[in-house]
Design an enzyme around this catalytic site. Structure first.
Site, PDB file in Angstrom:
ATOM      1  N   PRO A 168       1.191  -1.254   0.276  1.00 24.82           N
ATOM      2  CA  PRO A 168      -0.001   0.073   0.032  1.00 24.82           C
ATOM      3  C   PRO A 168       1.028   1.194   0.364  1.00 24.82           C
ATOM      4  O   PRO A 168       1.265   1.073   0.310  1.00 24.82           O
ATOM      5  CB  PRO A 168      -0.651   0.121   0.994  1.00 24.82           C
ATOM      6  CG  PRO A 168      -0.291  -0.967   2.083  1.00 24.82           C
ATOM      7  CD  PRO A 168       0.611  -1.551   1.200  1.00 24.82           C
ATOM      8  N   MET A 169       0.918   2.381  -0.779  1.00 21.72           N
ATOM      9  CA  MET A 169       1.366   3.463  -0.647  1.00 21.72           C
ATOM     10  C   MET A 169       0.196   4.374  -0.845  1.00 21.72           C
ATOM     11  O   MET A 169      -0.505   4.716  -1.745  1.00 21.72           O
ATOM     12  CB  MET A 169       1.947   3.387  -2.080  1.00 21.72           C
ATOM     13  CG  MET A 169       3.259   2.511  -1.918  1.00 21.72           C
ATOM     14  SD  MET A 169       4.261   3.085  -3.548  1.00 21.72           S
ATOM     15  CE  MET A 169       3.252   1.619  -4.926  1.00 21.72           C
ATOM     16  N   GLN A 175      -7.607  -0.741   3.340  1.00 21.99           N
ATOM     17  CA  GLN A 175      -6.504  -0.254   4.992  1.00 21.99           C
ATOM     18  C   GLN A 175      -6.929   0.460   5.826  1.00 21.99           C
ATOM     19  O   GLN A 175      -7.014   1.913   5.062  1.00 21.99           O
ATOM     20  CB  GLN A 175      -5.284   0.221   4.541  1.00 21.99           C
ATOM     21  CG  GLN A 175      -4.032   0.023   5.298  1.00 21.99           C
ATOM     22  CD  GLN A 175      -2.746   0.104   5.013  1.00 21.99           C
ATOM     23  OE1 GLN A 175      -2.075   1.230   5.121  1.00 21.99           O
ATOM     24  NE2 GLN A 175      -1.314   0.027   4.769  1.00 21.99           N
ATOM     25  N   CYS A 233       2.461   4.361   9.858  1.00 20.07           N
ATOM     26  CA  CYS A 233       3.270   5.354   8.524  1.00 20.07           C
ATOM     27  C   CYS A 233       3.454   6.440   9.770  1.00 20.07           C
ATOM     28  O   CYS A 233       3.411   6.729  11.078  1.00 20.07           O
ATOM     29  CB  CYS A 233       1.376   5.949   8.205  1.00 20.07           C
ATOM     30  SG  CYS A 233       1.303   7.547   7.511  1.00 20.07           S
ATOM     31  N   LYS A 292       0.212  -3.755   8.903  1.00 22.15           N
ATOM     32  CA  LYS A 292       2.022  -3.516   8.613  1.00 22.15           C
ATOM     33  C   LYS A 292       1.848  -2.098   9.602  1.00 22.15           C
ATOM     34  O   LYS A 292       1.144  -1.955  10.379  1.00 22.15           O
ATOM     35  CB  LYS A 292       1.212  -2.601   7.259  1.00 22.15           C
ATOM     36  CG  LYS A 292       2.955  -2.524   6.976  1.00 22.15           C
ATOM     37  CD  LYS A 292       2.636  -1.525   5.387  1.00 22.15           C
ATOM     38  CE  LYS A 292       3.425  -1.639   4.901  1.00 22.15           C
ATOM     39  NZ  LYS A 292       4.109  -0.580   3.250  1.00 22.15           N
ATOM     40  N   GLY A 297      10.346  -2.804   2.359  1.00 17.13           N
ATOM     41  CA  GLY A 297      11.800  -2.388   1.604  1.00 17.13           C
ATOM     42  C   GLY A 297      13.063  -2.263   1.085  1.00 17.13           C
ATOM     43  O   GLY A 297      13.329  -3.048   1.007  1.00 17.13           O
ATOM     44  N   ARG A 302       7.680   0.837  -4.010  1.00 11.18           N
ATOM     45  CA  ARG A 302       8.123   2.296  -4.317  1.00 11.18           C
ATOM     46  C   ARG A 302       9.054   2.243  -6.560  1.00 11.18           C
ATOM     47  O   ARG A 302       9.246   2.080  -7.182  1.00 11.18           O
ATOM     48  CB  ARG A 302       9.254   3.243  -4.281  1.00 11.18           C
ATOM     49  CG  ARG A 302       8.712   4.174  -3.423  1.00 11.18           C
ATOM     50  CD  ARG A 302       9.382   5.447  -2.742  1.00 11.18           C
ATOM     51  NE  ARG A 302      10.444   4.670  -1.611  1.00 11.18           N
ATOM     52  CZ  ARG A 302      11.299   4.546  -0.488  1.00 11.18           C
ATOM     53  NH1 ARG A 302      11.793   6.502  -0.879  1.00 11.18           N
ATOM     54  NH2 ARG A 302      11.819   3.726  -0.192  1.00 11.18           N
TER      55      ARG A 302
END
Length: 318
Positions: free
Chosen positions: A16-17, A70, A100, A139, A201, A225
Site C-alpha cells: 500500500p502506498m 487499509q 505510517c 502493517k 523496504g 516504490r
C-alpha cells in the site's frame, strides 16, 4: 501463502502506498502479476462515517481479488466500524496501518506512533477481529526509532489478538524512507510468530524481491516504490521465483498503453479536475525511461484534459 481462508497465489504482492494505490493503479499491478493488492491508508474515522472521499478510495471490483482495504486510527470502536464498512464493500482482508511515518498522523497517536505501545495495537487488532469475519492483517515497521525495535513484540501481541498476517517495513518510523532498510528485522519477526510474515523496504528490482525472500525467510515480499512506472516488476520477479523463462522488458508502446490505462482510470475515479492535477506525477514515473523525458515533462504540464493527454502519449510513445 494463506491469509486465513484467502489464498494468495505467489509471494510477490503490492505494498500500500499513500496517494498511489487507488483502484486503477491496483488493477494495473494485478494485471501485471501482483498476487495481492491493497488500498492506500485511509483514516478510519472517514470510513466509519462513510465520508465521500474515503468511500471513493474504497472503490473496488471482484476483478482485483484478493485485495485488502487499509485503515488507520487509535479508537477501537471507530476502527471496528470502519472494518465493517470495508467488509461490506467486498474486500477480502482488512489491513491495519501501524507504520505510517507522516508527522500529522504520528502527532495524533496513530500510524507509526502505536509501535511504542504494543498493548494498544493488541486492543485495536482484537476489536477489529471481533467486528468482522474477514481476515485482519497489520502493517508495522521495525519500531519507533533505531533504539527501540518493537516489531517482534507487536507482531506477537497482534497474533494473540487474532491477526492473520503481519507486513513489516524494514525501517523505523523515525527513519521514514531515508537510508537503507534492515531486512534482519523481518527475519526476527518471522522467527517470533506462526502467522505469515510479509516484508518490504528497498525492493527496486526483480532480483531484490527474490533476495529479500531468501534472506528473511518471509512468506511474501511487498513491492512499493519499485513498481511506480514499472508494473512489469511483478511478472519479472514471479518468473525469477518460479524459475520460469524471463519476462522481456516492455516496449515503448507497451509502456505508453499501461500509462494511458492508468490515467484513464484516474479520470473515471477522480473526475477531471483532480485527475488533471495528478497527471504530471503519475505520468513522469513511466516517462523516465524516455530518451526525451525532459520534453515530455515540460509538455505534460501543459495538458488540460484527457484528450490532450492521449495526444501526448501518442506523440511520445507511438
Amino acid at each position: 501463502m494463506d491469509l486465513g481462508p484467502v489464498k494468495v497465489a505467489h509471494p510477490i504482492i503490492l505494498a500500500p502506498m499513500e496517494e498511489h494505490t487507488n483502484y486503477p493503479f491496483r488493477l494495473l499491478m494485478k494485471q501485471h502479476g501482483a498476487s495481492f493488492v491493497c488500498t492506500e491508508r485511509i483514516d478510519a474515522s472517514g470510513v466509519a462515517g462513510r465520508d465521500r472521499r474515503a468511500m471513493r478510495l474504497l472503490h473496488t471490483t471482484p476483478t482485483e481479488k484478493p485485495r485488502a482495504g487499509q485503515i488507520s486510527g487509535r479508537e477501537p470502536d471507530i476502527m471496528a466500524e470502519a472494518a465493517r464498512v470495508i467488509q461490506e464493500q467486498g474486500f477480502d482482508v482488512v489491513d491495519l496501518n501501524f507504520e505510517c511515518p507522516i508527522r500529522r498522523l504520528v502527532n495524533r497517536g496513530e500510524g507509526g506512533a502505536l509501535l511504542a505501545d504494543p498493548a494498544a495495537v493488541e486492543r485495536l487488532v482484537a476489536a477489529v477481529a471481533r467486528a468482522v469475519s474477514i481476515p485482519v492483517t497489520l502493517k508495522i515497521r521495525s519500531g519507533p526509532d533505531g533504539e527501540r525495535e518493537t516489531a517482534a513484540l507487536v507482531a506477537k501481541r497482534a497474533e494473540a489478538a487474532g491477526a492473520a498476517a503481519v507486513d513489516v517495513h524494514a525501517r523505523s518510523v523515525v527513519q521514514a524512507y531515508a537510508g537503507g532498510p534492515n531486512w534482519a528485522v523481518v527475519r526476527r519477526v518471522k522467527e517470533a510468530v506462526r502467522i505469515p510474515v510479509v516484508g518490504s523496504g528497498g525492493v527496486r528490482e526483480p532480483a531484490d524481491a527474490i533476495r529479500f525472500l531468501k534472506e528473511t525467510g518471509a512468506d511474501g515480499v511487498a513491492i512499493g516504490r519499485g513498481c511506480l512506472g514499472n508494473p512489469w516488476i511483478f511478472q519479472q520477479a514471479r518468473a525469477l521465483w518460479f524459475a520460469l523463462p524471463g519476462v522481456r522488458p516492455p516496449t515503448r508502446g507497451e509502456r505508453g498503453r499501461a500509462l494511458l490505462q492508468l490515467v484513464e482510470g484516474e479520470f473515471r475515479l477522480y473526475g477531471h479536475e483532480l485527475a488533471c492535477r495528478r497527471l504530471a506525477r503519475t505520468s513522469c514515473y513511466f516517462a523516465k525511461c524516455l530518451p526525451d523525458f525532459g520534453a515530455f515533462r515540460s509538455a505534460v504540464h501543459q495538458v488540460r484534459d484527457l484528450q490532450g493527454f492521449r495526444r501526448l502519449v501518442k506523440e511520445f510513445y507511438g
